[in-house]
Scaffold this motif. Structure first.
Motif, short mmCIF file in Angstrom:
data_model
loop_
_atom_site.label_atom_id
_atom_site.label_comp_id
_atom_site.label_asym_id
_atom_site.label_seq_id
_atom_site.Cartn_x
_atom_site.Cartn_y
_atom_site.Cartn_z
N SER A 70 0.81 -1.21 0.00
CA SER A 70 0.00 0.00 0.00
C SER A 70 0.84 1.27 0.00
O SER A 70 0.47 2.26 -0.64
CB SER A 70 -0.94 0.00 1.20
N SER A 71 1.99 1.27 0.69
CA SER A 71 2.78 2.49 0.76
C SER A 71 3.34 2.86 -0.61
O SER A 71 3.45 4.05 -0.94
CB SER A 71 3.92 2.34 1.77
N GLY A 72 3.70 1.86 -1.43
CA GLY A 72 4.18 2.15 -2.78
C GLY A 72 3.07 2.63 -3.69
O GLY A 72 3.27 3.54 -4.51
N ILE A 73 1.89 2.05 -3.58
CA ILE A 73 0.75 2.48 -4.40
C ILE A 73 0.34 3.89 -4.02
O ILE A 73 0.06 4.74 -4.88
CB ILE A 73 -0.42 1.50 -4.22
N ALA A 74 0.32 4.19 -2.71
CA ALA A 74 -0.10 5.51 -2.25
C ALA A 74 0.86 6.62 -2.64
O ALA A 74 0.50 7.80 -2.60
CB ALA A 74 -0.28 5.48 -0.73
N ALA A 75 2.09 6.27 -3.01
CA ALA A 75 3.07 7.29 -3.40
C ALA A 75 2.74 7.92 -4.75
O ALA A 75 3.25 9.00 -5.07
CB ALA A 75 4.47 6.67 -3.43
N TYR A 76 1.91 7.27 -5.56
CA TYR A 76 1.51 7.83 -6.84
C TYR A 76 0.37 8.84 -6.66
O TYR A 76 -0.58 8.55 -5.92
CB TYR A 76 0.99 6.74 -7.79
N PRO A 77 0.40 9.98 -7.34
CA PRO A 77 -0.83 10.74 -7.49
C PRO A 77 -1.86 9.88 -8.24
O PRO A 77 -1.47 9.05 -9.07
CB PRO A 77 -0.41 11.96 -8.32
N GLU A 78 -3.12 10.07 -7.97
CA GLU A 78 -4.11 9.19 -8.59
C GLU A 78 -4.04 9.22 -10.11
O GLU A 78 -4.13 8.18 -10.77
CB GLU A 78 -5.52 9.55 -8.12
N GLU A 79 -3.89 10.42 -10.68
CA GLU A 79 -3.86 10.52 -12.13
C GLU A 79 -2.70 9.74 -12.72
O GLU A 79 -2.83 9.09 -13.77
CB GLU A 79 -3.77 12.00 -12.56
N GLU A 80 -1.56 9.78 -12.05
CA GLU A 80 -0.37 9.06 -12.53
C GLU A 80 -0.58 7.55 -12.40
O GLU A 80 -0.19 6.79 -13.30
CB GLU A 80 0.85 9.50 -11.74
N PHE A 81 -1.19 7.12 -11.31
CA PHE A 81 -1.45 5.70 -11.14
C PHE A 81 -2.39 5.19 -12.22
O PHE A 81 -2.14 4.14 -12.84
CB PHE A 81 -2.06 5.44 -9.76
N LEU A 82 -3.46 5.92 -12.49
CA LEU A 82 -4.43 5.49 -13.50
C LEU A 82 -3.86 5.54 -14.90
O LEU A 82 -4.22 4.73 -15.76
CB LEU A 82 -5.69 6.36 -13.42
N ALA A 83 -2.95 6.49 -15.14
CA ALA A 83 -2.39 6.67 -16.48
C ALA A 83 -1.35 5.62 -16.84
O ALA A 83 -0.97 5.50 -18.01
CB ALA A 83 -1.79 8.06 -16.61
#
Length: 255
Positions: A138-151
């Motif tokens: 979770s800590s690695g996933i949370a480091a992304y801004p949402e837009e960057e994660f989805l993109a």
């Protein structure tokens, strides 16, 4: 398979249900997971079988709906589970919950006390943590801004977590995975640990023996939480050492 509408928009939580006697047992999975793949084998074990059991998928995960407009806070997850339990006619459930699902279960017990009679937390998240770029979980996933994660950040996460976790994570909504991770690392106010300490129901915390002493274990034990180290396993205790998991869980549920 059963389901219940749990949001004003008509979104449904779904679960696999096994018939049996009471008290009802509810199984909740962790971030990016699904309850049936993680729990079906142990639920069928003779030491745990025979109870009405709901292997429930949180909103955004597994066979449940994946609403893009849902906030996926721990409180939101807990309230959605509560709605499903009420629709299923369940009160006083024994809740067995892994990782993020354990955090949700604690919040559920605190916000909806009549629905939960006992908790077995399986290496659950109790404290806030800092996002860490490139980390697993979770800590690695949370480091992304949402837009960057989805993109496209989700592809990097896919490559880091490996085929086993990705087998269920790929079924989850990408907004659900990211927002759940962000809210998990931020935690709640009071913290999940503080909520757990304040509960009066029987509580057990299972952790991998190899991880060493649990942080804050003395405080948990002083408040009545049984802390049990399980040998020969990692974070996914029920998959890594199902026999030891079953024995520890059965003991917790009979205690």
């Amino acid at each position: 398979m059963r389901s219940a509408v749990v949001t004003d928009a008509g979104d449904r939580i779904r679960w696999a249900e096994l018939p049996g006697r009471g008290p009802v047992r509810v199984y909740l999975h962790g971030l990016g997971a699904s309850s049936a793949p993680y729990f079906a084998g142990v639920v069928a074990h003779p030491l745990l079988a025979g109870h009405r059991s709901l292997l429930m998928d949180l909103l955004g995960h597994g066979i449940s709906d994946r609403p893009e407009g849902f906030a996926y806070t721990l409180e939101g997850h807990a309230d959605a589970v509560a709605g499903a339990l009420v629709a299923a006619g369940v009160e006083g459930a024994e809740v067995v919950a892994h990782s993020m699902g354990g955090s949700v279960a604690v919040v559920l017990a605190a916000r909806h006390p009549r629905l939960v009679s006992r908790l077995v937390l399986v290496d659950a998240n109790l404290d806030p943590m800092a996002p860490r770029s490139g980390a697993g979980g979770s800590s690695g996933i949370a480091a992304y801004p949402e837009e960057e994660f989805l993109a496209g950040g989700w592809r990097e996460v896919r490559d880091r977590v490996g085929a086993h976790w990705w087998a269920t994570m790929r079924l989850a909504g990408r907004e659900a995975v990211h927002r759940s991770a962000v809210n998990l690392v931020e935690g709640t106010v009071p913290t999940v640990r503080e909520l757990l300490l304040g509960l009066s129901i029987p509580r057990t915390f299972l952790l991998p023996e190899a991880d060493g002493p649990l942080c804050g274990a003395d405080g948990l034990v002083a408040s009545g939480v049984d802390v049990v180290a399980v040998p020969d396993c990692g974070h996914n205790i029920m998959l890594d050492n199902p026999e030891a998991f079953v024995r520890a869980t059965a003991a917790a549920l009979m205690g």
